[in-house]
Design an enzyme around this catalytic site. Structure first.
Site, PDB file in Angstrom:
ATOM      1  N   THR A 123       0.813  -1.212   0.000  1.00 17.64           N
ATOM      2  CA  THR A 123       0.000   0.000   0.000  1.00 17.64           C
ATOM      3  C   THR A 123       0.850   1.267   0.000  1.00 17.64           C
ATOM      4  OG1 THR A 123      -1.430   1.294   1.471  1.00 17.64           O
ATOM      5  CG2 THR A 123      -0.145  -0.390   2.510  1.00 17.64           C
ATOM      6  N   ASP A 124       0.277   2.346  -0.521  1.00 26.21           N
ATOM      7  CA  ASP A 124       0.960   3.651  -0.470  1.00 26.21           C
ATOM      8  C   ASP A 124       1.124   4.152   0.963  1.00 26.21           C
ATOM      9  OD1 ASP A 124      -1.725   4.296   0.035  1.00 26.21           O
ATOM     10  OD2 ASP A 124      -1.914   5.722  -1.618  1.00 26.21           O
ATOM     11  N   GLU A 125       0.341   3.561   1.887  1.00 32.14           N
ATOM     12  CA  GLU A 125       0.360   4.063   3.263  1.00 32.14           C
ATOM     13  C   GLU A 125       1.709   3.844   3.947  1.00 32.14           C
ATOM     14  OE1 GLU A 125      -3.143   3.467   5.593  1.00 32.14           O
ATOM     15  OE2 GLU A 125      -4.391   3.125   3.838  1.00 32.14           O
ATOM     16  N   TYR A 147      -1.173  -0.316  11.214  1.00 33.80           N
ATOM     17  CA  TYR A 147      -1.428  -1.036   9.953  1.00 33.80           C
ATOM     18  C   TYR A 147      -0.294  -0.818   8.965  1.00 33.80           C
ATOM     19  CZ  TYR A 147      -3.133  -1.564   5.139  1.00 33.80           C
ATOM     20  OH  TYR A 147      -3.234  -1.879   3.807  1.00 33.80           O
ATOM     21  N   LYS A 151       2.573  -3.344   7.408  1.00 32.78           N
ATOM     22  CA  LYS A 151       2.715  -3.561   5.962  1.00 32.78           C
ATOM     23  C   LYS A 151       4.147  -3.248   5.535  1.00 32.78           C
ATOM     24  CE  LYS A 151       0.045  -4.574   3.267  1.00 32.78           C
ATOM     25  NZ  LYS A 151      -0.393  -5.930   2.812  1.00 32.78           N
TER      26      LYS A 151
HETATM   27  P1  NAD Z   1      -9.751  -7.409   3.023  1.00 32.00           P
HETATM   28  O1  NAD Z   1      -9.718  -7.128   4.478  1.00 32.00           O
HETATM   29  O2  NAD Z   1     -11.008  -7.197   2.250  1.00 32.00           O
HETATM   30  O3  NAD Z   1      -9.297  -8.909   2.750  1.00 32.00           O
HETATM   31  C1  NAD Z   1      -8.286  -9.545   3.474  1.00 32.00           C
HETATM   32  C2  NAD Z   1      -8.432 -11.046   3.286  1.00 32.00           C
HETATM   33  O4  NAD Z   1      -7.334 -11.696   3.957  1.00 32.00           O
HETATM   34  C3  NAD Z   1      -9.712 -11.600   3.904  1.00 32.00           C
HETATM   35  O5  NAD Z   1     -10.300 -12.526   3.005  1.00 32.00           O
HETATM   36  C4  NAD Z   1      -9.239 -12.326   5.164  1.00 32.00           C
HETATM   37  O6  NAD Z   1     -10.054 -13.421   5.538  1.00 32.00           O
HETATM   38  C5  NAD Z   1      -7.847 -12.765   4.743  1.00 32.00           C
HETATM   39  N1  NAD Z   1      -6.942 -12.977   5.885  1.00 32.00           N
HETATM   40  C6  NAD Z   1      -6.723 -12.124   6.914  1.00 32.00           C
HETATM   41  N2  NAD Z   1      -5.830 -12.680   7.774  1.00 32.00           N
HETATM   42  C7  NAD Z   1      -5.466 -13.875   7.247  1.00 32.00           C
HETATM   43  C8  NAD Z   1      -4.590 -14.900   7.654  1.00 32.00           C
HETATM   44  N3  NAD Z   1      -3.889 -14.796   8.807  1.00 32.00           N
HETATM   45  N4  NAD Z   1      -4.451 -15.992   6.878  1.00 32.00           N
HETATM   46  C9  NAD Z   1      -5.167 -16.125   5.728  1.00 32.00           C
HETATM   47  N5  NAD Z   1      -6.033 -15.184   5.292  1.00 32.00           N
HETATM   48  C10 NAD Z   1      -6.184 -14.077   6.050  1.00 32.00           C
HETATM   49  O7  NAD Z   1      -8.553  -6.530   2.431  1.00 32.00           O
HETATM   50  P2  NAD Z   1      -8.375  -5.898   0.968  1.00 32.00           P
HETATM   51  O8  NAD Z   1      -8.868  -4.516   0.985  1.00 32.00           O
HETATM   52  O9  NAD Z   1      -8.856  -6.875  -0.040  1.00 32.00           O
HETATM   53  O10 NAD Z   1      -6.782  -5.821   0.916  1.00 32.00           O
HETATM   54  C11 NAD Z   1      -6.015  -6.888   0.362  1.00 32.00           C
HETATM   55  C12 NAD Z   1      -4.559  -6.474   0.345  1.00 32.00           C
HETATM   56  O11 NAD Z   1      -4.378  -5.288  -0.420  1.00 32.00           O
HETATM   57  C13 NAD Z   1      -3.988  -6.174   1.720  1.00 32.00           C
HETATM   58  O12 NAD Z   1      -2.692  -6.705   1.793  1.00 32.00           O
HETATM   59  C14 NAD Z   1      -3.959  -4.658   1.787  1.00 32.00           C
HETATM   60  O13 NAD Z   1      -2.923  -4.198   2.622  1.00 32.00           O
HETATM   61  C15 NAD Z   1      -3.685  -4.306   0.333  1.00 32.00           C
HETATM   62  N6  NAD Z   1      -4.159  -2.983  -0.122  1.00 32.00           N
HETATM   63  C16 NAD Z   1      -5.461  -2.625   0.085  1.00 32.00           C
HETATM   64  C17 NAD Z   1      -5.894  -1.379  -0.381  1.00 32.00           C
HETATM   65  C18 NAD Z   1      -7.334  -0.954  -0.210  1.00 32.00           C
HETATM   66  O14 NAD Z   1      -7.659   0.202  -0.543  1.00 32.00           O
HETATM   67  N7  NAD Z   1      -8.231  -1.804   0.245  1.00 32.00           N
HETATM   68  C19 NAD Z   1      -5.008  -0.523  -1.028  1.00 32.00           C
HETATM   69  C20 NAD Z   1      -3.685  -0.939  -1.204  1.00 32.00           C
HETATM   70  C21 NAD Z   1      -3.281  -2.179  -0.760  1.00 32.00           C
END
Ligand code: NAD
Length: 325
Positions: A123-125, A147, A151
């Site tokens: 993430t950009d964060e 968070y 990351k």
């Molecule tokens: P989300 O919370 O919707 O999904 C996370 C998934 O990971 C869920 O299905 C959860 O059950 C699973 N999970 C959590 N802990 C786990 C574990 N210990 N073992 C196995 N599975 C596990 O999140 P998202 O928004 O889909 O984000 C996905 C990724 O993208 C993350 O790594 C996040 O940091 C990154 N990201 C998200 C955004 C955003 O805007 N949402 C932006 C940039 C990067």
């Protein structure tokens, strides 16, 4: 190509999986997901019956479960994470465990099994906050929330496995995603579903925090490009959506559902709230020909329609989250 997708039942991971099958019906994908509060197995219903698809419920921190699913994989795409900043402020433990330790368990297993490529989703964060200009991939991480700190730790670990062990690791860092299937605790679906229900929405501080909004399908297209063509040991930014303040975003969401500012409650700002994120996407654009395709107005309109039409998806998730808090 056999792909192990961790966190594939979440918002972005499930879009990535559906997209892989939509572009290649012969794809071989195993999803490893713990199904935490934000994991929804039904997000994968449209691919569940395909011969190339396997779902395994398991924790990326569990070396036995991870070792079992890692055998025979060509690529790992690691989406699994605790992903909500507000939850990390309440308690950082699960963030360090899943985001850092889980990534280490995956990296070790991938190395043992000689997996060809490890794509780590970030993430950009991790960069903190920037008042002017934008970050390139060379900027040092300076995270401000538990968070983003977790990351950043995982990103550094993944890159260290490349430098130390010569593993083929690539890291992607993306801006804020929006779209269908996003858990209704994040700002866009939280505000939308509150407004659809005639309730108020909580806007942090003065609403002046700036984010770059990218449709989830553009994020997944970028990840696919990096997975197939990115250079080992490199970081790639994915962004280039639409920059706006949270107040501007709120105005668009209100307009989309025909509500007015009387429905907005200004609430105490989030602790350590980053003011602005902005990514330079020159590298992925030049090296891999990436360009975002979904115009914000179109993506937002489609998202509003999806949440209007899929109450059966979000209502139980919201009710469960409310019971937890
Ligand atoms: P989300 O919370 O919707 O999904 C996370 C998934 O990971 C869920 O299905 C959860 O059950 C699973 N999970 C959590 N802990 C786990 C574990 N210990 N073992 C196995 N599975 C596990 O999140 P998202 O928004 O889909 O984000 C996905 C990724 O993208 C993350 O790594 C996040 O940091 C990154 N990201 C998200 C955004 C955003 O805007 N949402 C932006 C940039 C990067």
């Amino acid at each position: 190509m056999h792909i192990l997708v961790t966190g594939g039942a979440g918002f972005i991971g499930s879009e990535f999986v559906r997209r892989q099958f939509a572009t290649d019906a012969t794809a071989r994908i195993t999803v490893l997901d713990k199904l935490t509060y934000s994991g929804v197995e039904a997000n994968l219903a449209s691919v569940a019956g395909l011969p190339g698809f396997t779902f395994v419920r398991g924790d990326i921190c569990d070396p036995v479960a991870v070792d079992h699913v890692m055998a025979g994989q060509d690529v790992v795409v690691n989406f699994a994470a605790e992903s909500h900043v507000d939850r990390s402020i309440v308690g950082a433990g699960p963030f360090v465990t899943t985001n850092v330790v889980g990534t280490q368990v995956l990296l070790d297993a991938a190395r043992r099994h000689g997996v060809g490529r490890f794509v780590h989703i970030s993430t950009d964060e991790v960069y903190g906050s920037i008042s002017e200009g934008s970050w390139t991939e060379e900027w040092p991480p300076a995270p401000n929330s538990p968070y983003s700190a977790a990351k950043a730790g995982a990103d550094l670990l993944a890159l260290a496995y490349h430098r130390t062990h010569g593993m083929d690791v690539v890291v992607t860092r993306c801006s804020n995603n929006y779209g269908h299937h996003q858990f209704p605790e994040k700002v866009v679906p939280l505000f939308l579903t509150n407004l659809i229900d005639g309730r108020t929405v909580p806007l942090y501080g003065d609403g002046g925090n700036i984010r770059d909004w990218l449709h989830v399908s553009d994020h997944c297209r970028g990840i696919d490009l990096v997975m197939r063509g990115g250079r080992a040991g490199e970081i790639y930014h994915i962004g280039g959506g639409t920059e706006m303040t949270n107040k501007e975003l709120t105005g668009l969401l209100l307009a989309a559902v025909g509500a007015d500012w009387g429905r907005v409650e200004y609430v105490e700002d989030r602790k350590g709230h980053d003011r602005r994120y902005a990514l330079d996407i020159g590298k992925i654009r030049t090296e891999l020909g990436y360009e975002p395709q979904v115009r914000f107005e179109d993506g937002l309109a489609a998202t509003v329609t999806w949440y209007r039409e899929n109450r059966a998806w979000w209502e139980p998730l919201k009710a469960r989250a409310a019971l937890e808090s």
